[in-house]
Design a protein around this motif. Structure first.
Motif, short mmCIF file in Angstrom:
data_model
loop_
_atom_site.label_atom_id
_atom_site.label_comp_id
_atom_site.label_asym_id
_atom_site.label_seq_id
_atom_site.Cartn_x
_atom_site.Cartn_y
_atom_site.Cartn_z
N ASP A 153 0.81 -1.20 0.00
CA ASP A 153 0.00 0.00 0.00
C ASP A 153 0.85 1.26 0.00
OD1 ASP A 153 -2.52 -1.20 -0.04
OD2 ASP A 153 -2.50 -1.53 2.11
N THR A 154 2.16 1.10 0.10
CA THR A 154 3.07 2.24 0.12
C THR A 154 4.00 2.16 -1.07
OG1 THR A 154 2.99 2.29 2.53
CG2 THR A 154 4.78 3.50 1.48
N THR A 171 6.63 9.86 -1.40
CA THR A 171 6.01 8.62 -0.95
C THR A 171 4.50 8.79 -0.93
OG1 THR A 171 7.92 8.08 0.43
CG2 THR A 171 5.87 6.92 0.92
N ARG A 173 0.75 6.69 0.03
CA ARG A 173 0.14 5.56 0.76
C ARG A 173 -1.30 5.43 0.33
NH1 ARG A 173 -2.65 5.72 5.38
NH2 ARG A 173 -1.91 7.85 5.81
#
Length: 581
Positions: A153-154, A171, A173
């Motif tokens: 999920d990241t 990044t 998420r």
């Protein structure tokens, strides 16, 4: 002599007056207290309103003013920005999504947004910007490297920012609602090879179009340089070993033969099958089978037919022979199946596309180099495949986690000069066909194949390992068959604003092409691709078909020309990057 009753009455009146005076004073005091209380409440409310509403508005106004000032100063210093969508809006949905994005109006004036503020260094530390929820197209826009973490999920994303020409990393998420939390962006101080490529200088704007298609004057027959294995030619093309191993597919001769067959054939009956509800399996008198594509919207029939024509002009042999026809019960072709046509709820005079049935088909997955979104395909990647250096590492075992040092497994590396193994050659043949698929799907803006997987990746991180949509492999020849291209050239062009980020994701990372495809593409660019397509349309259809099925619209031709330039620009970029590497 006084009257006592008179005196007593006078005293009573004085007492009453004093009592009335005291009562009025008390009432006034209570009224004053109530007014003072209300004034206090109103003052507190007004102060809270000012602190909670007006001050944030003043702060945002200053931020927007600063952002506008920075933008105008950037423009005055030589920077420029433009809207590169060039897309048409549509109301139909795209690939079979688990969710959908909101449609945007065709043209909107630009107002400062969260993205405008996020791009400025002075606002990177504002917490509400980092926590803004974004849609997938905003996350993947301009991305060229995506590294998925173990929790799936990241993701760590690298993108090229066309405004300030920097490579940035951030990044994201994934949230349960299918959106993304995006962290702050940071500029990379040590760009990788790909980053250096993307951040390299470009020529002046008036010369960009010429620079992007410098392949025009390149003579492919001179100074050819092929590696010793015959796998890579001139740094960016598949070599003779791979080309000779490719399955033959369906050439122009077979397509013309299919068109002539339909002119004299007679349908025996229709069967349910061939995909969507109103499609039918057509069985002819001699046992030949075909798939008939029936749609209420003419543009989907056009998309299927003209995508097939484009494949022919590009010498791509992965599309099954197809031809247009009109539902006319008085013709020899349909006269015997009037009841089947009625049961199928087909309307008379509607156009259909009849595609030759291809047997022995099996699902085709996405090759390993294209499954993880951070992968790419160039001559260095191909070299790793031929030498056996691309074998993925096995996951850490329990001994690894406990700190033990098990005996390392030997990686299979092909000795120099050894012939290519059968398995390696099959992989290269598959990748060569995929290089044509990526170019073809980008040109027609096909929504219903790889873009379908890329789009749903935001909800399902494992979908890239699933079979590709509308792609099949012929088991006896390893030919990839490009099925269902009805969204090409018209429907897909209307939705470019939503899906362009997905269309370009694989093309941006592809640097090995079939030379025949690129030569044919350049020839189309120089010789009016719209005219060539419409000439093929007139040659393979009759007057009745052309009465109900229009030629390719001029808007679609202009978009196609732009996308041809985009592909040729990618080829030129790859040439500059990998030449003599």
């Amino acid at each position: 002599m006084f009257d006592v009753r008179t005196v007593e009455a006078g005293g009573s009146c004085d007492q009453d007056r004093d009592s009335d005076t005291m009562s009025i004073t008390a009432r006034r005091r209570r009224a004053f207290q109530r007014q003072a209380c209300w004034l206090s409440v109103m003052a507190a409310f007004t102060l809270g309103l000012a602190l909670g509403v007006f001050l944030p508005l003043i702060g945002m106004s200053q931020a927007v003013t600063n952002a506008k000032g920075s933008s105008s100063s950037g423009s005055s210093s030589g920077g420029s920005s433009s809207n590169s969508d060039g897309s048409l809006d549509g109301t139909d949905t795209g690939p079979s999504p688990l969710g959908r994005f909101d449609h945007l109006p065709h043209k909107l004036p630009h107002f400062p947004t969260i993205d405008d503020l996020r791009g400025k260094d002075s606002y990177n530390s504002v917490s509400f910007i980092a926590e803004e929820k974004l849609k997938a197209e905003d996350v993947f826009r301009h991305a060229f490297h995506i590294d998925q973490r173990d929790d799936k999920d990241t993701m760590v994303i690298k993108k090229f920012d066309p405004e300030d020409r920097y490579i940035k990393e951030y990044t994201v998420r994934r949230t349960p609602d299918g959106l993304f939390h995006k962290g702050p962006e940071k500029k990379l101080s040590q760009p990788s090879i790909i980053e250096q490529i993307l951040s390299s200088g470009k020529p002046e704007k008036e010369n960009q179009d010429e620079a992007s298609i410098q392949i025009v004057n390149h003579n492919y027959d001179q100074d050819d340089l092929e590696d010793t294995d015959g796998v890579i030619l001139n740094d960016i093309f598949w070599g003779s070993t791979v080309e000779q191993a490719l399955p033959k597919g369906f050439d122009k001769r077979q397509s013309d033969s299919w068109t002539r067959y339909l002119q004299n054939a007679e349908v025996d009956h229709l069967e349910v099958g061939c995909g969507r509800m109103q499609n039918r399996m057509v069985v002819f008198r001699d046992g030949t089978r075909a798939c008939a594509r029936y749609r209420q919207n003419t543009d989907q029939i056009q998309g299927e037919l003209f995508s097939f024509y484009l494949g022919q002009l590009l010498n791509i042999t992965n599309l099954a022979p197809s031809a247009a026809s009109i539902i006319d019960m008085e013709t020899k072709l349909w006269s015997s199946v009037t009841d089947d046509i009625s049961n199928s709820q087909w309307k008379s005079t509607k156009p259909v596309v009849i595609t030759k049935w291809i047997g022995h088909l099996e699902p085709a997955g996405i090759p390993k180099p294209f499954q993880p979104l951070e992968r790419h395909l160039n001559k260095l990647d191909v070299k790793n495949i031929t030498e056996g250096l691309d074998i993925p590492k096995s996951p850490p075992s329990l001994l690894d986690r406990l700190g033990a040092t098990p005996i390392p497994e030997l990686q299979p590396i092909r000795p120099p000069g050894a012939p290519l193994g059968e398995h390696v050659l099959q992989r290269l043949v598959e990748l060569a066909q995929w290089s044509d698929l990526i170019v073809f799907d980008y040109l027609i803006a096909n929504l219903d194949r790889v873009v379908n997987n890329l789009y749903n990746f935001q909800w399902n991180a494992d979908i890239m390992a699933a079979p590709a949509h509308n792609l099949a492999r012929q088991a006896d020849s390893q030919l990839l068959v490009f099925l269902d291209n009805e969204s090409g050239l018209l429907h897909g062009y209307r939705l470019l604003k939503k899906y362009e980020a997905y269309h370009g994701l694989l093309l941006d990372n592809l640097c090995v092409f079939r030379r025949s495809t690129i030569v044919a593409l350049q020839h189309l660019r120089d010789n009016d691709v719209g005219q060539r397509l419409n000439e093929l349309f007139e040659r393979t259809t009759n007057a009745k078909i052309r009465d109900v099925l229009p030629p390719l619209p001029e808007k679609s031709v202009k978009i196609l020309v732009d996308r041809i330039d985009r592909v040729l620009g990618q080829v030129q970029k790859c040439r500059e990057i990998f030449s003599n590497r």
